[in-house]
Design a protein around this motif. Structure first.
Motif, PDB file in Angstrom:
ATOM      1  N   PRO A  67       0.845  -1.202   0.000  1.00 49.51           N
ATOM      2  CA  PRO A  67       0.000   0.000   0.000  1.00 49.51           C
ATOM      3  C   PRO A  67       0.879   1.250   0.000  1.00 49.51           C
ATOM      4  CG  PRO A  67      -0.664  -1.542   1.732  1.00 49.51           C
ATOM      5  CD  PRO A  67       0.645  -2.029   1.202  1.00 49.51           C
ATOM      6  N   ARG A  68       0.342   2.323  -0.614  1.00 50.90           N
ATOM      7  CA  ARG A  68       1.122   3.575  -0.683  1.00 50.90           C
ATOM      8  C   ARG A  68       0.272   4.725  -0.183  1.00 50.90           C
ATOM      9  NH1 ARG A  68       5.931   3.429  -4.757  1.00 50.90           N
ATOM     10  NH2 ARG A  68       6.222   5.498  -3.822  1.00 50.90           N
ATOM     11  N   GLY A  89      -2.194   6.221  -4.026  1.00 52.09           N
ATOM     12  CA  GLY A  89      -2.691   6.212  -2.670  1.00 52.09           C
ATOM     13  C   GLY A  89      -3.318   7.533  -2.263  1.00 52.09           C
ATOM     14  N   PRO A  90      -3.799   7.591  -1.053  1.00 51.05           N
ATOM     15  CA  PRO A  90      -4.410   8.815  -0.549  1.00 51.05           C
ATOM     16  C   PRO A  90      -3.340   9.837  -0.143  1.00 51.05           C
ATOM     17  CG  PRO A  90      -4.398   7.166   1.171  1.00 51.05           C
ATOM     18  CD  PRO A  90      -3.845   6.490  -0.059  1.00 51.05           C
ATOM     19  N   VAL A  91      -3.809  11.036   0.242  1.00 56.97           N
ATOM     20  CA  VAL A  91      -2.915  12.103   0.687  1.00 56.97           C
ATOM     21  C   VAL A  91      -3.237  12.434   2.140  1.00 56.97           C
ATOM     22  CG1 VAL A  91      -2.374  14.560   0.435  1.00 56.97           C
ATOM     23  CG2 VAL A  91      -2.571  13.109  -1.600  1.00 56.97           C
ATOM     24  N   LEU A  92      -2.191  12.507   2.950  1.00 59.72           N
ATOM     25  CA  LEU A  92      -2.327  12.935   4.337  1.00 59.72           C
ATOM     26  C   LEU A  92      -1.406  14.134   4.552  1.00 59.72           C
ATOM     27  CD1 LEU A  92      -3.262  12.624   7.292  1.00 59.72           C
ATOM     28  CD2 LEU A  92      -1.394  10.976   7.616  1.00 59.72           C
ATOM     29  N   GLN A 115      -6.647  12.914  -5.154  1.00 58.05           N
ATOM     30  CA  GLN A 115      -6.636  11.753  -4.276  1.00 58.05           C
ATOM     31  C   GLN A 115      -7.525  12.001  -3.050  1.00 58.05           C
ATOM     32  OE1 GLN A 115      -4.043  13.343  -5.535  1.00 58.05           O
ATOM     33  NE2 GLN A 115      -2.532  11.923  -6.397  1.00 58.05           N
ATOM     34  N   ASP A 116      -7.832  10.916  -2.346  1.00 58.96           N
ATOM     35  CA  ASP A 116      -8.524  11.060  -1.068  1.00 58.96           C
ATOM     36  C   ASP A 116      -7.679  11.928  -0.140  1.00 58.96           C
ATOM     37  OD1 ASP A 116     -10.535   9.450  -1.950  1.00 58.96           O
ATOM     38  OD2 ASP A 116      -9.795   7.637  -0.969  1.00 58.96           O
ATOM     39  N   TRP A 117      -8.335  12.846   0.550  1.00 58.75           N
ATOM     40  CA  TRP A 117      -7.613  13.843   1.352  1.00 58.75           C
ATOM     41  C   TRP A 117      -7.920  13.677   2.830  1.00 58.75           C
ATOM     42  CZ3 TRP A 117      -4.148  17.852   0.742  1.00 58.75           C
ATOM     43  CH2 TRP A 117      -4.053  18.763   1.787  1.00 58.75           C
ATOM     44  N   GLN A 126      -6.405   5.887   7.184  1.00 62.09           N
ATOM     45  CA  GLN A 126      -6.858   6.329   5.865  1.00 62.09           C
ATOM     46  C   GLN A 126      -6.804   5.164   4.876  1.00 62.09           C
ATOM     47  OE1 GLN A 126      -4.743   9.797   4.653  1.00 62.09           O
ATOM     48  NE2 GLN A 126      -6.262  10.446   3.159  1.00 62.09           N
ATOM     49  N   LEU A 127      -5.756   4.362   4.952  1.00 62.06           N
ATOM     50  CA  LEU A 127      -5.651   3.192   4.070  1.00 62.06           C
ATOM     51  C   LEU A 127      -6.718   2.151   4.404  1.00 62.06           C
ATOM     52  CD1 LEU A 127      -1.754   2.864   4.023  1.00 62.06           C
ATOM     53  CD2 LEU A 127      -3.215   3.515   2.093  1.00 62.06           C
TER      54      LEU A 127
END
Length: 889
Positions: free
Chosen positions: A739-740, A809-812, A831-833, A868-869
């Motif tokens: 996962p990234r 992947g998402p962004v954090l 991306q998902d934030w 988030q993942l």
């Protein structure tokens, strides 16, 4: 029983009396005069004695208050250098057009203020005709801080001299079409006319003091001869209630700024009513200014009062004027003569006898209109005396009637500040009073007409000749942009290469960079370091011996640390402005330096460094003033962030200044993580603000006091640093299907992201890429511009969208700021934030403790990334619970 007249202890009791018998004789003489002629005579003799002593050079404390009379008697007024009749006609036209402009604008509901200029017209006209130097003569001319509510009168004068047309006057407060006039002095909106924004009341007087001080700074550092520049600040007596108005009075006196004059229009009214309803604001202001060390000139009464004072053989009139409160004097201007005879002159028999010698017409003239601020000769005498006084700044307290010449419906009325128009009949009455040749036919369309005697009329020729003799139009703003050469690359390279194994805070990196830039042969002397008495906090003490701390007196003492390498060195040509504990004063310094390129034609590079918590939230109004004045320079919020100041707690923990700063369109806001980022940002800032095509912007940088090893600059990241985002460290996948996630961090938070990157890889098999977000604000600015371009039919993709395009992947996002700061860009991230931040109040603790409390430490970032993942179904939800337990959360 206590003796009510028992002698109280005094400082004189500590001084030896060499001849007590002589002292007793003086006291007995005073007692005898009091008994024989009354206490008023005794007081008069004492004051005469003090006056004589002062003239003889005997050092005595000065009285803080004088009688309620003019400082300059009629007999001592200098000859008037001009044609009074001609200037009266010019002033009449300006009064008319100022009122007409606001009244015509009332059709559209845009409002405006009429009464202020009506009261102050002669205060301005006398200056324009005789004193205010323009920018087309020698030097920089004078600096004029115009009272904001008087702007219609300044526009009216610009109309008379041909700098504005009728259409522009009709567009007062209607700027959207591009040919309007701003409501108040706004340089950004009308940059060829206005120099100084003054309507956030209180900032004008504060800025005027520091402008006068900066003029001396330029001269003492031999950058520009400013000896012919005088700073004039026009203020209202109500405005003096603002704490900023009087915050720097002592500074002006301490540094003997005789290049500064305050003109306070004492019409005894605030926005809603009397200034000092039950007291006397003129006397209060006199005491405050005298106590601070200023030269005070009171211009209270017109010539009509001379007869009254000559008839006052008992001093009863002077005593009565001293005791009547402001609100009562305002009432006198609105009541009939019978009321004045009863309530003013009827206060004691001597006054009643004096009143019998006065006609109703004389009383009406004195109490309705005869004020010092309404007579050109009185104002001229005061201005001449102010310029001739040396060794201290001058304040002129000029009494006027608010709404003067606008008719009984306006004059001295409590509501006149909110009254936006006159009726046609009131204008016709004003026409008769002013003697203007405006026919009734000019009103036939139902609108009040503008009046103009003609471009080649004697009035316009006179006005233009007077201005030509004084150096051209005023007010006026002139910019002679001269690009500064780029500094040598050496200073920047020192930060590009990093600090190796040595730890260094970004605050220190910034100071080191500026210290090196101040050594540049071409531009070094143009840097203006400004700090509010915390230079040692920011590691700036190394600048003391080399650059020196500015003081017009130099160093008159031997510093306690003289034998040390970094001793406290003050110098007349010192470069550092170390202001004491006054963020407002430091910001006023910054504004003067930041706009010097226009005010004096000398480009300076100010940088103001401060505890970030005490910047935008404490002096944010001045930041807007800076933007309005088109100032340039570097504002540096040091010891930034909510968790980097160990133990300081709530009032020192800044987690929100970037959010406040983002509201200002002229502020370019950066939160650099590394020393090399600071170098790139400052270099680009010098280009944008001082290069061949200078922009009217300023920079806000936040830097931290947390020592860290500073890495060397990777290749090819300069564009990303300037635009606000670049990938700093790509994660190494533990497996092809690992996962990234993308971790975005700004400022000191980059280090939490980097530690989280390692924890995610080592403990959970998750690959994270770490991005340095140098500017959330610039990313948002670019995205907004892209949205605007789409509305115009132009295809443009925001930089943040481009930079993150294809990132798996998402962004954090994580920062030492409240989450709203990084959330500014969330809508342009595909991306998902998700974000982490330091919302809430600050607190005292260790850095680790504070970061765990706010949930932004590396372990918290790791758990948030896993959560988030998990929401995306890329890892089991059990992993999140397991991580919380593992990290003690």
């Amino acid at each position: 029983m206590t003796d009510p007249v028992a002698k109280l202890p005094s400082e004189l009791d500590q001084l030896p009396d060499r001849d007590p018998e002589e002292t007793a004789e003086w006291a007995a003489s005073l007692d005898a005069v009091t008994k024989a002629a009354g206490p008023h005579r005794a007081a008069y003799l004492m004051r005469r004695s003090l006056q004589h002593a002062e003239g003889a050079g005997i050092a005595l404390p000065k009285l803080l208050e004088s009688d309620y009379v003019n400082t300059i008697p009629t007999s001592a007024e200098p000859a008037f250098d001009g044609d009074l009749e001609m200037e009266s006609r010019i002033t009449a036209w300006n009064r008319w057009n100022a009122a007409a402009m606001v009244t015509r604008g009332a059709r559209y509901g845009v409002g405006g203020h009429i009464a202020t200029f009506a009261s102050a017209a002669w205060l301005y006209e006398t200056g324009f005709n005789h004193f205010f130097r323009g920018k087309e003569g020698d030097g920089s001319g004078d600096q004029l801080y115009i009272q904001g509510h008087a702007s219609p009168g300044i526009y009216a004068r610009a109309f008379l001299d041909g700098r504005l047309g009728e259409q522009q006057l009709d567009n007062f407060r209607q700027e959207a079409g591009g040919d309007g006039l701003p409501s108040y002095p706004h340089p950004r909106r009308l940059p060829w006319l206005w120099e100084f924004p003054t309507v956030s009341m209180g900032l004008g007087p504060l800025s005027a003091i520091y402008q006068a001080r900066f003029n001396r700074y330029l001269a003492n550092r031999k950058i520009k001869d400013t000896s012919n520049s005088h700073v004039w600040a026009f203020l209202g007596d109500g405005e003096m209630d603002e704490p900023e108005s009087t915050a720097a009075l002592a500074l002006a006196a301490r540094e003997q700024l005789d290049n500064l004059t305050f003109v306070i229009n004492c019409n005894l009214q605030r926005l809603d009513g009397p200034v000092r309803a039950n007291f006397r604001v003129v006397q209060e202001l006199e005491g405050a200014f005298r106590g601070a060390g200023w030269n005070v000139i009171k211009t209270l009464w017109g010539n009509a009062w001379d007869e009254l004072f000559q008839l006052d053989t008992t001093g009863a009139l002077i005593r009565r004027l001293r005791e009547v409160p402001d609100a009562q004097f305002q009432t006198y201007a609105t009541r009939d003569v019978a009321y004045i005879r009863e309530h003013f002159f009827g206060a004691e028999p001597a006054l009643a006898e004096l009143a019998k010698l006065l006609s109703d017409a004389k009383i009406a003239e004195c109490f309705y209109s005869s004020r010092g601020g309404h007579e050109a000769r009185k104002v001229y005498a005061a201005y001449r005396a102010a310029l001739e006084h040396k060794g201290a700044p001058t304040v002129i307290l000029a009494q006027t009637v608010k709404g003067y010449t606008l008719g009984k419906g306006f004059e001295s009325k409590n509501a006149n500040h909110q009254m936006k128009k006159l009726s046609i009949d009131e204008f016709k009455g004003m026409r008769e009073l002013l003697g203007l040749p405006i026919p009734d036919s000019a009103f036939e369309d139902g609108l009040v007409p503008y009046g103009h005697p003609g471009a080649d009329s004697p009035e316009v020729r006179y006005l233009q000749e007077r201005r030509a003799a004084l150096g051209g139009p005023a007010p006026a703003r002139r910019v002679h942009a001269v690009a500064l050469p780029e500094p040598e690359e050496r200073a920047f390279k020192a930060l590009y290469k990093g600090s190796g194994k040595q730890e260094m805070a970004t605050t220190m990196a910034f100071v080191r960079l500026v210290k090196d830039l101040m050594r540049d042969k071409e531009t070094g002397r143009r840097w203006v370091p400004i700090v509010p008495d915390e230079a040692r906090t920011f590691g700036m003490e190394s600048l003391f011996p080399s650059a020196g701390i500015y003081s017009p007196l130099g160093q008159t003492y031997e510093p306690v640390d003289r034998d040390q390498l970094m001793y406290y060195k003050e110098a007349k040509d010192g470069q550092i402005l170390n202001e004491g504990i006054t963020e407002a004063g430091a910001m006023a310094d910054f504004i003067a330096a930041a706009s010097s390129y226009a005010t004096h034609g000398e480009t300076m590079i100010p940088f103001y460094i401060f505890y970030s918590m005490f910047g935008w939230q404490r002096t944010g109004d001045q930041m807007w003033q800076l933007a309005d004045q088109l100032g340039k320079g570097f504002i540096v919020g040091a010891t930034a962030g909510r968790t980097t100041l160990t133990g300081e707690g709530l009032q020192h923990a800044d987690g929100h200044s970037h959010l406040i700063a983002s509201t200002n369109p002229a502020s370019l806001n950066y939160d650099p993580a590394f020393a090399y980022e600071i170098a790139v940002i400052v270099k680009d800032g010098l280009r944008r603000m001082y290069g061949p095509q200078p922009e009217d912007v300023f920079y806000y940088l936040t830097v931290y006091n947390e020592p860290k090893q500073q890495p060397a600059m990777p290749e090819g990241v300069e564009e990303g640093i300037v635009k606000g985002l670049y990938r700093f460290k790509e994660g190494t996948p533990a497996a092809a299907d690992a996962p990234r996630i993308q971790l975005l961090g700004s400022g000191t938070a980059i280090h939490w992201a980097l530690e989280a990157q390692e924890l995610l890889a080592a403990d959970w098999g998750v690959t994270a890429d770490v991005w340095s977000a140098t500017s959330w604000g610039e990313l948002r600015r670019d995205a907004l511009e892209s949205d605007e371009a789409l509305l115009r039919g132009e295809e443009r993709v925001p930089y943040v969208t481009q930079a993150l395009s294809g990132a798996p992947g998402p962004v954090l996002a994580v920062s030492d700021w409240m989450r709203a700061v990084p959330d500014q860009i969330s809508q342009w991230v595909e991306q998902d934030w998700s974000s982490l931040g330091t919302d809430g109040f600050g607190l005292s603790d260790t850095r680790a403790g504070a970061r765990r409390h706010f949930g932004v430490d590396p372990q918290s970032v790791t758990v948030a990334a896993l959560a988030q993942l998990a929401r995306r179904g890329e890892i089991p939800a059990s992993k999140v619970k397991e991580a919380r337990e593992k990290y003690g959360m």
